[in-house]
Design a protein around this motif. Structure first.
Motif, mmCIF file in Angstrom:
data_model
loop_
_atom_site.group_PDB
_atom_site.id
_atom_site.type_symbol
_atom_site.label_atom_id
_atom_site.label_comp_id
_atom_site.label_asym_id
_atom_site.label_seq_id
_atom_site.Cartn_x
_atom_site.Cartn_y
_atom_site.Cartn_z
ATOM 1 N N UNK A 165 -0.802 -0.701 -6.417
ATOM 2 C CA UNK A 165 -0.896 -1.937 -5.654
ATOM 3 C C UNK A 165 -0.417 -3.127 -6.470
ATOM 4 N N UNK A 166 -0.709 -3.124 -7.763
ATOM 5 C CA UNK A 166 -0.341 -4.267 -8.610
ATOM 6 C C UNK A 166 1.167 -4.383 -8.797
ATOM 7 N N UNK A 167 1.907 -3.308 -8.486
ATOM 8 C CA UNK A 167 3.355 -3.340 -8.663
ATOM 9 C C UNK A 167 4.099 -3.756 -7.396
ATOM 10 N N UNK A 168 3.357 -4.116 -6.352
ATOM 11 C CA UNK A 168 3.980 -4.621 -5.139
ATOM 12 C C UNK A 168 4.979 -3.643 -4.549
ATOM 13 N N UNK A 169 6.161 -4.145 -4.187
ATOM 14 C CA UNK A 169 7.169 -3.302 -3.527
ATOM 15 C C UNK A 169 7.721 -2.230 -4.459
ATOM 16 N N UNK A 170 7.528 -2.373 -5.754
ATOM 17 C CA UNK A 170 8.006 -1.368 -6.710
ATOM 18 C C UNK A 170 7.055 -0.168 -6.783
ATOM 19 N N UNK A 171 5.857 -0.302 -6.265
ATOM 20 C CA UNK A 171 4.859 0.754 -6.387
ATOM 21 C C UNK A 171 4.694 1.553 -5.110
ATOM 22 N N UNK A 172 4.570 2.850 -5.255
ATOM 23 C CA UNK A 172 4.269 3.740 -4.137
ATOM 24 C C UNK A 172 3.807 5.072 -4.714
ATOM 25 N N UNK A 173 3.492 6.008 -3.853
ATOM 26 C CA UNK A 173 3.025 7.316 -4.312
ATOM 27 C C UNK A 173 3.652 8.407 -3.455
ATOM 28 N N UNK A 174 3.701 9.607 -4.009
ATOM 29 C CA UNK A 174 4.210 10.768 -3.277
ATOM 30 C C UNK A 174 3.261 11.945 -3.451
ATOM 31 N N UNK A 175 3.143 12.737 -2.395
ATOM 32 C CA UNK A 175 2.549 14.068 -2.511
ATOM 33 C C UNK A 175 3.702 15.010 -2.846
ATOM 34 N N UNK A 176 3.547 15.822 -3.882
ATOM 35 C CA UNK A 176 4.644 16.669 -4.349
ATOM 36 C C UNK A 176 4.563 18.076 -3.772
ATOM 37 N N UNK A 177 5.612 18.843 -4.022
ATOM 38 C CA UNK A 177 5.642 20.239 -3.581
ATOM 39 C C UNK A 177 4.850 21.155 -4.514
ATOM 40 N N UNK A 178 4.129 20.563 -5.483
ATOM 41 C CA UNK A 178 3.195 21.348 -6.278
ATOM 42 C C UNK A 178 1.775 20.805 -6.129
ATOM 43 N N UNK A 403 -6.018 18.550 9.233
ATOM 44 C CA UNK A 403 -4.766 18.465 8.500
ATOM 45 C C UNK A 403 -3.922 17.314 9.000
ATOM 46 N N UNK A 404 -3.500 16.444 8.098
ATOM 47 C CA UNK A 404 -2.728 15.256 8.451
ATOM 48 C C UNK A 404 -1.296 15.379 7.923
ATOM 49 N N UNK A 405 -0.345 15.021 8.745
ATOM 50 C CA UNK A 405 1.055 15.054 8.354
ATOM 51 C C UNK A 405 1.427 13.738 7.681
ATOM 52 N N UNK A 406 1.918 13.828 6.455
ATOM 53 C CA UNK A 406 2.378 12.647 5.714
ATOM 54 C C UNK A 406 3.903 12.701 5.705
ATOM 55 N N UNK A 407 4.576 11.882 6.507
ATOM 56 C CA UNK A 407 6.038 11.987 6.603
ATOM 57 C C UNK A 407 6.718 11.957 5.243
ATOM 58 N N UNK A 408 7.385 13.050 4.908
ATOM 59 C CA UNK A 408 8.087 13.298 3.642
ATOM 60 C C UNK A 408 7.249 12.934 2.420
ATOM 61 N N UNK A 437 3.626 18.657 1.210
ATOM 62 C CA UNK A 437 3.510 17.207 1.076
ATOM 63 C C UNK A 437 2.578 16.590 2.125
ATOM 64 N N UNK A 438 1.618 17.364 2.601
ATOM 65 C CA UNK A 438 0.648 16.877 3.573
ATOM 66 C C UNK A 438 -0.738 16.776 2.952
ATOM 67 N N UNK A 439 -1.728 16.327 3.745
ATOM 68 C CA UNK A 439 -3.086 16.120 3.255
ATOM 69 C C UNK A 439 -4.088 16.707 4.238
ATOM 70 N N UNK A 440 -5.093 17.384 3.703
ATOM 71 C CA UNK A 440 -6.178 17.942 4.506
ATOM 72 C C UNK A 440 -7.463 17.195 4.181
#
Length: 597
Positions: A165-178, A403-408, A437-440
């Motif tokens: 959050x502190x990095x503004x538009x430069x910050x984000x997160x991903x769920x990986x394939x591992x 189970x929730x779908x997280x687009x890409x 790359x989804x979340x349960x």
């Protein structure tokens, strides 16, 4: 979980109770799928252990002062650049000797002026899970976490959300394939504080990049699935504790010839993709005792990919670490360190032959003994892989998982804060990440399900996505990754939307997008895969394009596939994919306004 006794409560009371009515013998060795590389020897033609020259079986590494393992002088010829970086300075010293604290104080200009510190930032920090985005976000890093079995908590999720959050538009997160988190936008001066923060919430990023063991994968439904064979969480937790030495650093296995993947299978669905792991534990009973048959050598690389093969070995369920240690040490000791494209473990298996490789593992077992495989494993080959998205009853009465779908796989800080709130308000404060790359969200009381489904966040992370969206996977792409040739995440979403406007599919079709031949999105396992490349379009202009893969399978009938059509310009993909869905997947064209007179 650190003792065999503590594992006992997670073992099936009887493997017979978990066994499906249909049993089968371990899969026979399949040939490699490869490009411009010959297939390996078949098991029948593999050399015996005694046929391998003794000098070839001499360990190529040795332990030095400080506990670090380094390459012996006599083997330091024709090394790849990454091996030279490791010899120039021990990467783990940035963690074990506090080097990161001093490095974080230096401005990037000073770092880049010195070869050693520049290598620290661009290469050695990967041992701490930090990846410099030099080309796309100079001075910023992606940080990869360890998250055994994909299990995380609301507290951990909030902490990570606060970081980005502190990095503004430069910050984000991903769920990986591992099954783990990656956070983006991190700046070097913040790293020591972030590492301490991770420790405070029970997380670590240690040993999650380069020549290390990657996140141990298990069933995303572990412990809550009414039809599971075994709860994989204690095994993946145990593996992660061993791999990182309880987040203190396991110096014995931080200098491998290449990265190494491990998974533990908990259901007939094979959510964990065992066929593309270097070591896969397959549930199997032997002499009335529960344990695991072992598959080894699965991998995907730019020029060659192959499915894991049977090791002809079985280990008891309460004793999985010794064989993992033995396999890793054999790979560490004997693997070659020249051509980077030929240093994954299957290349060593191919060179030695499976029986000789097995013998080297057996030598490294505590008592010098490795049991032969059980005749049958517990996986039902006829099992139809279940969809975990949506609402499903748990084995615990009165509870469901959603189970929730997280687009890409992409999330913003606000998304993560909301997910943490939902996990607390509707569940038990826990979230599960998946390799798709989804979340349960587990442990949701049945009387709260309707309210959960009405939450605004579920408009974005739907429990009931469309048939094409639900199977969509995409790597980072060239938005952040310096190796990616094309943009993937936004394009994957747009192409899928455009294709959905053209055709209606009768079932889910898994489409994976990867930005380069490294195939982080594993296009070889997809129904339809897209691998980034460049080509000339009809006007002769160089444009982003994709090689199309068709026919990969996951689940009990897993299969890796190869290229179907090469170098299709991305601007031309929509009609090509729509036609492919009609021809191969039973799709029906939709009537479009422009087709009407």
């Amino acid at each position: 979980m650190s003792s065999s006794a503590s594992l006992q409560s997670f073992l099936p009371p009887s493997a017979h109770a978990a066994r499906s009515s249909s049993r089968h013998r371990p899969s026979r060795a399949r040939p490699f799928q490869c490009a411009a590389v010959s297939a390996p020897s078949s098991s029948a033609a593999s050399p015996s252990a005694s046929a391998v020259p003794v000098e070839r079986l001499e360990p190529r590494v040795e332990q030095r002062e400080g506990g670090y393992w380094v390459l012996k002088e006599k083997y330091r010829t024709s090394l790849n650049p990454q091996e030279k970086v490791k010899l120039g300075k021990e990467p783990m010293a940035l963690f074990t000797e506090g080097g990161i604290k001093e490095l974080a104080k230096l401005p990037m200009e000073q770092i880049d002026a010195d070869k050693l510190t520049k290598e620290d930032v661009d290469v050695r920090l990967k041992w701490l899970g930090l990846f410099h985005r030099r080309k796309q976000q100079y001075g910023r890093f992606m940080m990869r976490l360890k998250l055994p079995n994909g299990v995380t908590t609301s507290e951990q999720t909030r902490y990570l959300a606060g970081v980005i959050e502190k990095y503004g538009k430069e910050g984000c997160a991903d769920v990986t394939t591992r099954q783990n988190w990656q956070i983006r936008g991190v700046t070097l001066p913040d790293v020591p504080e972030i590492l301490e923060g991770l420790r405070s919430v029970g997380l670590t990023s240690l040993q999650s990049g380069m020549d290390n063991v990657r996140n141990p994968v298990g069933s995303p439904l572990a412990g809550i699935d009414p039809l599971e064979i075994v709860d994989t969480r204690p095994y993946t937790n145990l593996l992660s504790s061993y791999i990182t030495n309880n987040s203190e650093g396991n110096l014995a296995i931080t200098n491998l010839p290449r990265k190494w993947n491990v998974c533990v299978i908990g259901t007939h669905d094979l959510y964990e993709h065992p066929h593309i792991n270097d070591l896969a534990y397959m549930p199997a009973e032997k002499d009335g005792k529960f344990g695991f048959n072992l598959l080894v050598g699965g991998f995907i690389s730019p020029k060659r990919w192959g499915e894991a093969l049977p090791l002809d070995a079985w280990v008891p369920g309460d004793d999985i670490i010794p064989v993992c240690k033995a396999v890793l040490e054999a790979f560490r000791d004997l693997g070659t360190r020249g051509n980077r494209q030929k240093t994954r473990m299957m290349w060593l298996i191919d060179e030695l032959g499976m029986e000789a490789f097995r013998s080297e593992i057996e030598k490294r077992m505590p008592n010098g003994v490795l049991e032969r495989a059980a005749a049958e494993d517990l996986i039902d080959k006829k099992w139809e892989r279940r969809d975990y998205l949506g609402v499903h009853p748990q084995k615990q009465e009165g509870l469901s998982f959603v189970g929730l779908h997280v687009p890409v796989g992409r999330l913003q800080a606000a998304d993560m804060f909301e997910l943490a709130r939902l996990a607390d308000e509707y569940g038990s404060g826990e979230l599960r990440l998946t390799v798709e790359q989804n979340i349960v969200l587990p442990n949701v009381r049945n009387d709260k399900v309707e309210a959960l489904l009405a939450e605004p966040l579920l408009e974005k992370f739907s429990a009931h996505p469309s048939l094409l969206m639900k199977g969509l996977v995409a790597c980072t792409g060239n938005q952040f990754c310096g190796q990616a040739i094309i943009e993937t995440k936004a394009r994957a979403l747009q192409v899928t939307r455009d294709v959905e406007a053209r055709v209606s599919v009768p079932r889910a079709v898994r489409m994976h997008w990867t930005g380069c031949p490294n195939s982080c999105a594993q296009v070889q396992v997809a129904d339809i895969g897209f691998m980034g490349c460049l080509t000339k379009n009809s006007s002769g202009k160089i444009v982003e394009a994709a090689d199309i893969f068709v026919g990969g399978r996951v689940g009990s009938d897993s299969h890796l596939t190869g290229v179907y059509k090469k170098a299709v310009p991305c601007e031309d993909l929509v009609p090509v994919v729509a036609d492919l869905l009609v021809e191969r997947f039973g799709a029906v064209p939709r009537e479009r306004e422009e087709d009407e007179e």
